[in-house]
Design a protein around this motif. Structure first.
Motif, mmCIF file in Angstrom:
data_model
loop_
_atom_site.group_PDB
_atom_site.id
_atom_site.type_symbol
_atom_site.label_atom_id
_atom_site.label_comp_id
_atom_site.label_asym_id
_atom_site.label_seq_id
_atom_site.Cartn_x
_atom_site.Cartn_y
_atom_site.Cartn_z
ATOM 1 N N ASN A 203 4.908 -6.797 11.889
ATOM 2 C CA ASN A 203 6.617 -6.730 10.746
ATOM 3 C C ASN A 203 7.326 -7.481 12.617
ATOM 4 N N PRO A 204 7.958 -8.548 12.438
ATOM 5 C CA PRO A 204 8.300 -9.201 13.564
ATOM 6 C C PRO A 204 9.979 -7.973 13.676
ATOM 7 N N VAL A 205 9.954 -7.142 13.553
ATOM 8 C CA VAL A 205 11.489 -6.212 13.661
ATOM 9 C C VAL A 205 11.023 -4.968 14.375
ATOM 10 N N THR A 206 9.757 -4.631 14.298
ATOM 11 C CA THR A 206 9.048 -3.276 14.901
ATOM 12 C C THR A 206 7.656 -3.827 15.993
ATOM 13 N N LYS A 207 7.604 -5.022 15.865
ATOM 14 C CA LYS A 207 7.120 -5.700 16.676
ATOM 15 C C LYS A 207 5.291 -5.256 16.436
ATOM 16 N N LYS A 208 4.995 -4.396 15.330
ATOM 17 C CA LYS A 208 3.728 -3.808 15.161
ATOM 18 C C LYS A 208 3.162 -4.885 14.284
ATOM 19 N N THR A 209 1.591 -4.275 14.010
ATOM 20 C CA THR A 209 0.426 -4.734 13.742
ATOM 21 C C THR A 209 -0.020 -4.038 12.908
ATOM 22 N N ILE A 210 -0.208 -4.200 11.730
ATOM 23 C CA ILE A 210 -1.749 -3.165 10.932
ATOM 24 C C ILE A 210 -2.671 -4.032 10.393
ATOM 25 N N HIS A 211 -4.145 -3.847 10.715
ATOM 26 C CA HIS A 211 -5.209 -4.319 10.162
ATOM 27 C C HIS A 211 -5.829 -3.575 9.063
ATOM 28 N N LEU A 212 -5.960 -5.030 8.323
ATOM 29 C CA LEU A 212 -6.077 -4.364 6.917
ATOM 30 C C LEU A 212 -7.855 -4.681 6.605
ATOM 31 N N THR A 213 -9.066 -3.712 6.413
ATOM 32 C CA THR A 213 -10.607 -3.998 6.004
ATOM 33 C C THR A 213 -11.255 -3.627 5.537
ATOM 34 N N HIS A 214 -12.074 -4.069 5.232
ATOM 35 C CA HIS A 214 -12.984 -2.722 4.467
ATOM 36 C C HIS A 214 -13.821 -1.671 4.984
ATOM 37 N N ALA A 215 -13.202 -0.432 3.828
ATOM 38 C CA ALA A 215 -15.036 0.513 4.513
ATOM 39 C C ALA A 215 -15.432 0.886 3.593
ATOM 40 N N ASP A 216 -16.312 0.677 3.749
ATOM 41 C CA ASP A 216 -17.506 1.612 2.721
ATOM 42 C C ASP A 216 -17.011 2.918 1.782
ATOM 43 N N ALA A 217 -17.306 3.723 2.810
ATOM 44 C CA ALA A 217 -16.666 4.678 1.764
ATOM 45 C C ALA A 217 -15.332 5.091 1.020
ATOM 46 N N ASP A 218 -14.806 4.391 1.399
ATOM 47 C CA ASP A 218 -12.960 4.224 0.566
ATOM 48 C C ASP A 218 -12.894 3.111 0.142
ATOM 49 N N THR A 219 -13.388 2.823 -1.316
ATOM 50 C CA THR A 219 -12.702 1.889 -2.462
ATOM 51 C C THR A 219 -11.111 1.365 -2.776
ATOM 52 N N SER A 220 -10.565 2.063 -2.412
ATOM 53 C CA SER A 220 -9.178 1.783 -2.196
ATOM 54 C C SER A 220 -9.346 0.526 -0.450
ATOM 55 N N THR A 221 -9.850 0.742 0.101
ATOM 56 C CA THR A 221 -9.692 -0.555 0.846
ATOM 57 C C THR A 221 -9.942 -2.136 0.266
ATOM 58 N N ILE A 222 -9.842 -3.138 0.744
ATOM 59 C CA ILE A 222 -10.175 -4.717 0.551
ATOM 60 C C ILE A 222 -12.032 -4.578 0.319
ATOM 61 N N SER A 223 -12.472 -5.421 -0.746
ATOM 62 C CA SER A 223 -14.012 -5.588 -0.659
ATOM 63 C C SER A 223 -14.783 -5.868 0.092
ATOM 64 N N ASN A 224 -14.649 -6.676 0.533
ATOM 65 C CA ASN A 224 -14.382 -7.537 1.886
ATOM 66 C C ASN A 224 -13.817 -7.960 3.039
#
Length: 268
Positions: A203-224
């Motif tokens: 987000n260039p306004v807040t200058k914050k970055t969110i990292h989205l990765t896979h988590a084995d225990a959470d099926t709502s995260t990206i698959s890999n």
């Protein structure tokens, strides 16, 4: 007696003649009525044909005008200033300029003429290579130009190219320059698809970055973490594809996967 018979016969003849005349008159009247109805129907039918023809012509003319207004073609090639006829990428920036990447240089078109950018060994702020792979919108109004050697960051204010891509990515929380693509969403966030570390949203306004990765225990995260591409649909949802063939839909608010399919795995 004879007189009475003659009178009766004459009266009968008169009645018969009157009946015949009445019948003929009725028949003639029916014919006239039928002819009148026929002519009225014929006139009405002809009027309908004329009206239908007029409507068709009007619609055809309107369609032709709309077609002419919507589709106006221009042929751009090396004869009009393009640096090479083999175009590898096309992009329109927020100022309305059209950008064309080619096998021999980057071209900016303003609707009248081209400005060509190429590698210059004597200029460290020029492109690092003439072979343009892709053109993408990056943060802070700058364009990310991908060549065979990597990314060049074009600043429209100075019309120069920066090459410290790793330094910029480190500054916003991305570990290295192994980025496959950069995508801007409708809210002005920028998504960096990494080769092996999932997806980063900046987000260039807040200058914050969110990292989205896979988590084995959470099926709502990206698959890999090997995402190959990302796009946003008309409803705001994000769709991710993977080299494995998976297809996923991500909710734009929760950033959770709400749909997953292996449909592309079935393609021979």
């Amino acid at each position: 007696m004879m007189f009475s018979c003659n009178v009766l016969q004459q009266a009968t003849t008169i009645v018969v003649n009157v009946q015949i005349t009445v019948l003929k008159s009725a028949a003639n009247l029916r014919v006239l009525l039928m002819r009148n109805v026929y002519m009225r129907l014929k006139i009405a039918f002809m009027n309908c044909k004329v009206l239908l023809f007029s409507m068709i012509m009007l619609c055809s003319t309107s369609f032709a005008i709309a077609q002419n207004n919507q589709f106006q073609f221009s042929h751009l090639d090396i004869g009009t200033g393009l640096s090479h006829n083999n175009v590898t990428s096309i992009f329109k920036d927020d100022k309305g300029f059209m950008w064309f990447g080619t096998l021999s240089g980057l071209n900016r078109y303003d609707g009248y003429k081209f400005k060509v950018y190429k590698h210059d060994v004597n200029d460290s702020t020029s492109l690092d290579d003439d072979y343009i792979v892709n053109i993408m919108q990056g943060p802070h109004g700058k364009l990310w130009i991908e060549t065979r050697n990597g990314y060049n960051i074009y600043d429209p204010k100075t019309e120069k190219f920066g090459h410290d891509v790793t330094g910029f990515l480190h500054a916003i929380g991305i570990p290295d320059r192994l980025v496959l693509s950069v995508k801007e969403d409708r809210d002005g966030n920028f998504w960096f698809v990494h080769v092996s570390q999932g997806v980063f949203r900046y987000n260039p306004v807040t200058k914050k970055t969110i990292h989205l990765t896979h988590a084995d225990a959470d099926t709502s995260t990206i698959s890999n973490n090997s995402v190959s591409d990302l796009a946003q649909d008309s409803k705001g949802n994000f769709w991710l594809t993977y080299r494995s063939g998976n297809l996923e839909r991500m909710d734009p608010k929760t950033l959770k996967i709400t749909y997953r399919s292996k449909i592309f795995n079935k393609v021979p």
